[in-house]
Design a protein around this motif. Sequence first.
Motif, PDB file in Angstrom:
ATOM      1  N   LYS A   1     120.830  25.698  42.927  1.00 59.64           N
ATOM      2  CA  LYS A   1     119.875  26.088  41.882  1.00 59.64           C
ATOM      3  C   LYS A   1     118.973  24.935  41.457  1.00 59.64           C
ATOM      4  O   LYS A   1     118.069  25.127  40.636  1.00 59.64           O
ATOM      5  N   ASN A   2     119.190  23.756  42.008  1.00 57.12           N
ATOM      6  CA  ASN A   2     118.339  22.609  41.651  1.00 57.12           C
ATOM      7  C   ASN A   2     116.877  22.835  42.006  1.00 57.12           C
ATOM      8  O   ASN A   2     115.988  22.179  41.451  1.00 57.12           O
ATOM      9  N   VAL A   3     116.621  23.763  42.920  1.00 60.43           N
ATOM     10  CA  VAL A   3     115.241  24.064  43.302  1.00 60.43           C
ATOM     11  C   VAL A   3     114.451  24.591  42.103  1.00 60.43           C
ATOM     12  O   VAL A   3     113.217  24.546  42.087  1.00 60.43           O
ATOM     13  N   ILE A   4     115.143  25.059  41.082  1.00 61.41           N
ATOM     14  CA  ILE A   4     114.483  25.525  39.856  1.00 61.41           C
ATOM     15  C   ILE A   4     113.648  24.404  39.240  1.00 61.41           C
ATOM     16  O   ILE A   4     112.596  24.660  38.639  1.00 61.41           O
ATOM     17  N   ASN A   5     114.082  23.171  39.404  1.00 62.53           N
ATOM     18  CA  ASN A   5     113.303  22.045  38.869  1.00 62.53           C
ATOM     19  C   ASN A   5     111.923  21.975  39.514  1.00 62.53           C
ATOM     20  O   ASN A   5     110.917  21.720  38.833  1.00 62.53           O
ATOM     21  N   THR A   6     111.871  22.195  40.826  1.00 63.48           N
ATOM     22  CA  THR A   6     110.591  22.206  41.538  1.00 63.48           C
ATOM     23  C   THR A   6     109.741  23.392  41.104  1.00 63.48           C
ATOM     24  O   THR A   6     108.530  23.264  40.880  1.00 63.48           O
ATOM     25  N   PHE A   7     110.380  24.552  40.964  1.00 63.58           N
ATOM     26  CA  PHE A   7     109.645  25.741  40.534  1.00 63.58           C
ATOM     27  C   PHE A   7     109.066  25.544  39.133  1.00 63.58           C
ATOM     28  O   PHE A   7     107.958  26.006  38.838  1.00 63.58           O
ATOM     29  N   THR A   8     109.813  24.869  38.275  1.00 61.93           N
ATOM     30  CA  THR A   8     109.348  24.626  36.907  1.00 61.93           C
ATOM     31  C   THR A   8     108.089  23.762  36.903  1.00 61.93           C
ATOM     32  O   THR A   8     107.140  24.015  36.149  1.00 61.93           O
ATOM     33  N   LYS A   9     108.061  22.748  37.758  1.00 60.86           N
ATOM     34  CA  LYS A   9     106.861  21.901  37.858  1.00 60.86           C
ATOM     35  C   LYS A   9     105.658  22.729  38.288  1.00 60.86           C
ATOM     36  O   LYS A   9     104.538  22.535  37.790  1.00 60.86           O
ATOM     37  N   THR A  10     105.873  23.655  39.211  1.00 65.43           N
ATOM     38  CA  THR A  10     104.788  24.535  39.646  1.00 65.43           C
ATOM     39  C   THR A  10     104.302  25.406  38.497  1.00 65.43           C
ATOM     40  O   THR A  10     103.098  25.522  38.250  1.00 65.43           O
ATOM     41  N   ALA A  11     105.239  26.006  37.757  1.00 66.40           N
ATOM     42  CA  ALA A  11     104.879  26.908  36.662  1.00 66.40           C
ATOM     43  C   ALA A  11     104.146  26.183  35.544  1.00 66.40           C
ATOM     44  O   ALA A  11     103.332  26.787  34.832  1.00 66.40           O
ATOM     45  N   GLU A  12     104.443  24.901  35.355  1.00 68.15           N
ATOM     46  CA  GLU A  12     103.836  24.156  34.263  1.00 68.15           C
ATOM     47  C   GLU A  12     102.527  23.474  34.664  1.00 68.15           C
ATOM     48  O   GLU A  12     101.920  22.773  33.859  1.00 68.15           O
ATOM     49  N   ASN A  13     102.086  23.706  35.889  1.00 64.12           N
ATOM     50  CA  ASN A  13     100.760  23.237  36.296  1.00 64.12           C
ATOM     51  C   ASN A  13      99.713  23.997  35.474  1.00 64.12           C
ATOM     52  O   ASN A  13      99.805  25.219  35.318  1.00 64.12           O
ATOM     53  N   PRO A  14      98.710  23.327  34.932  1.00 69.42           N
ATOM     54  CA  PRO A  14      97.722  24.013  34.083  1.00 69.42           C
ATOM     55  C   PRO A  14      96.929  25.106  34.802  1.00 69.42           C
ATOM     56  O   PRO A  14      96.306  25.945  34.141  1.00 69.42           O
ATOM     57  N   ARG A  15      96.987  25.128  36.128  1.00 74.12           N
ATOM     58  CA  ARG A  15      96.280  26.170  36.884  1.00 74.12           C
ATOM     59  C   ARG A  15      97.141  27.404  37.120  1.00 74.12           C
ATOM     60  O   ARG A  15      96.706  28.368  37.771  1.00 74.12           O
ATOM     61  N   VAL A  16      98.355  27.429  36.560  1.00 78.53           N
ATOM     62  CA  VAL A  16      99.289  28.534  36.776  1.00 78.53           C
ATOM     63  C   VAL A  16      99.624  29.214  35.457  1.00 78.53           C
ATOM     64  O   VAL A  16      99.817  28.555  34.431  1.00 78.53           O
ATOM     65  N   ARG A  17      99.683  30.550  35.474  1.00 81.09           N
ATOM     66  CA  ARG A  17     100.200  31.322  34.343  1.00 81.09           C
ATOM     67  C   ARG A  17     101.393  32.146  34.811  1.00 81.09           C
ATOM     68  O   ARG A  17     101.333  32.810  35.852  1.00 81.09           O
ATOM     69  N   PHE A  18     102.470  32.092  34.041  1.00 79.47           N
ATOM     70  CA  PHE A  18     103.612  32.984  34.280  1.00 79.47           C
ATOM     71  C   PHE A  18     103.482  34.166  33.333  1.00 79.47           C
ATOM     72  O   PHE A  18     103.312  33.993  32.125  1.00 79.47           O
ATOM     73  N   LEU A  19     103.564  35.380  33.887  1.00 76.92           N
ATOM     74  CA  LEU A  19     103.457  36.604  33.096  1.00 76.92           C
ATOM     75  C   LEU A  19     104.683  37.465  33.381  1.00 76.92           C
ATOM     76  O   LEU A  19     104.736  38.200  34.368  1.00 76.92           O
ATOM     77  N   GLY A  20     105.698  37.333  32.542  1.00 78.97           N
ATOM     78  CA  GLY A  20     106.933  38.083  32.726  1.00 78.97           C
ATOM     79  C   GLY A  20     106.909  39.424  32.031  1.00 78.97           C
ATOM     80  O   GLY A  20     106.062  39.693  31.176  1.00 78.97           O
ATOM     81  N   ASN A  21     107.843  40.293  32.425  1.00 79.09           N
ATOM     82  CA  ASN A  21     107.994  41.622  31.836  1.00 79.09           C
ATOM     83  C   ASN A  21     106.825  42.550  32.177  1.00 79.09           C
ATOM     84  O   ASN A  21     106.526  43.481  31.439  1.00 79.09           O
ATOM     85  N   LEU A  22     106.189  42.315  33.312  1.00 79.82           N
ATOM     86  CA  LEU A  22     105.098  43.169  33.787  1.00 79.82           C
ATOM     87  C   LEU A  22     105.416  43.620  35.204  1.00 79.82           C
ATOM     88  O   LEU A  22     105.679  42.799  36.080  1.00 79.82           O
ATOM     89  N   CYS A  23     105.376  44.932  35.408  1.00 79.30           N
ATOM     90  CA  CYS A  23     105.886  45.496  36.661  1.00 79.30           C
ATOM     91  C   CYS A  23     104.795  46.224  37.444  1.00 79.30           C
ATOM     92  O   CYS A  23     104.146  47.137  36.917  1.00 79.30           O
ATOM     93  N   LEU A  24     104.611  45.819  38.697  1.00 76.72           N
ATOM     94  CA  LEU A  24     103.699  46.516  39.597  1.00 76.72           C
ATOM     95  C   LEU A  24     104.207  47.934  39.813  1.00 76.72           C
ATOM     96  O   LEU A  24     105.384  48.167  40.064  1.00 76.72           O
ATOM     97  N   GLY A  25     103.284  48.905  39.709  1.00 77.88           N
ATOM     98  CA  GLY A  25     103.662  50.299  39.860  1.00 77.88           C
ATOM     99  C   GLY A  25     104.020  50.966  38.548  1.00 77.88           C
ATOM    100  O   GLY A  25     104.148  52.194  38.484  1.00 77.88           O
ATOM    101  N   LYS A  26     104.160  50.164  37.500  1.00 79.67           N
ATOM    102  CA  LYS A  26     104.489  50.695  36.180  1.00 79.67           C
ATOM    103  C   LYS A  26     103.464  50.242  35.146  1.00 79.67           C
ATOM    104  O   LYS A  26     102.872  51.054  34.437  1.00 79.67           O
TER     105      LYS A  26
END
Length: 485
Positions: A81-106
């Motif tokens: 699960k240490n790869v989460i650290n890398t994913f976190t750096k990606t998500a916190e890049n100012p060019r990225v937005r995380f949008l949770g609780n939104l479902c394609l098809g719904k």
Amino acid sequence: MFRKIFPTTNVVKVAQRCIHRNVSTTVRPRICIVGAGPAGFYTAQYILKHLDNSDIDIVEKLPVPFGLVRYGVAPDHPEVKNVINTFTKTAENPRVRFLGNLCLGKDFTLEELRERYHAVLLTYGAEQDNTLNIPNETLQNVLSAREFVAWYNGLPGFENLNPDLSGKSMTLLGQGNVAVDVARIVLSSVDDLKKTDITEYALDTLSRSRIDTVHLVGRRGPLQAAFTIKELREMLKLSNCVTKWRVDDFDNVEESIPNLPRPRKRITELMVKSLSEQQQNKTPHSERCFLPTFFRSPVNFVGTDKVEAVEYVVNKLVEGRALPTDQRETIATDLVCRSIGYRAVSVDNHINFDDRKGCVFNAGGRVLKQNLTGSDQTIDDIEDKYEIGLYASGWLATGPTGVILTTMNNSFGVADTVCRDFNSNTIRLKGSRPGLDLSGRTYVSWNGWKAIDGEEVRLGVAKGKPREKLTCVKTMLQIASNASY
């Protein structure tokens, strides 16, 4: 580096011969990635590095990110699960937005995404079980390993699975790493599991478990076993548990070892060594037993109200294929978990989906048009062949295969194609795109996830665990709503 790993395909060369000028060179590429698991984050990571001035929205149906890393990796494998650290750096890049609780098809359609983004990448994975389609498969106590893993890992919607562990034996059908993970969790000491992020309700159920024998059944032989050497070593070293092999399953196996490729050679040597120790009575007495069984395919579940046994056909191996014989064997069991693979589902009727294989029709990550099949390589015009600007990666594109590293390589390859399509003007930047309309939609930002994360860690510390996962979506949304967006 990646130009060597992912060379330009013939399709890309065709695209490069048909370059058109962008209407505006000041427009920033806007990309939507559907799915916040490993495939989604790896594609985002690569695009950020190789496509300047691009903006990325990562859209996830759950309020929380990381997909199978959070909900599929065994709780006693924290290093994975240490790869989460890398994913976190990606998500916190100012060019990225995380949008949770939104479902394609719904919450939105694929058409809406394609109107609001220059490119859309579908990376939402495979979440449906393959079935055996044999008699009595719907008996009580016949589950899937995916459900069992989701239960102990806290995936919302599975907290009330309540697997019945009151019997003495459990059977896992399939011999991949997921099946071995389930076997290890069931046979492990609860005191060891208390130090992990396994859910508290699973710990409580496992503490009352009476299961002392786990069968791991595969249709082929030891030379074709799908589990890795790491997983096998962990089982062989498991405290208060002994592994018992069937001697007949290993006929002519030792003689084959010198001619095996190195990875298969090492795991086969380990199995043969363990078998040898078993025959020499070097294995200590134990309260619990792990029983790998080969050359068996289930043909019937036996029972009335709930499963009581599994009937198998005995197979013989012919040129690597498991062929049934006339011989049958029935093995008693109190609980069954299928672990025979997953398949993706189509969540939008505009996705060109292969129902037979359970994945999106694509070539190298580019989604093929509705009237084409994956085998059609005769059309040279890229716009006639592909849905320009629509891609798929990860298990949704390849089917459920390999490990996280496999997904990383596939996702980097698809992301490289996306970057090349932008740079060659195959994707034309005809004006800026607004991104997803969030008005009236309840979504979770990255700050919202951090609030959820903080609460889980706080709850875990109180119990001596890394975290205590929240399983109620309503609770997650309430915590996230208090975070500053």
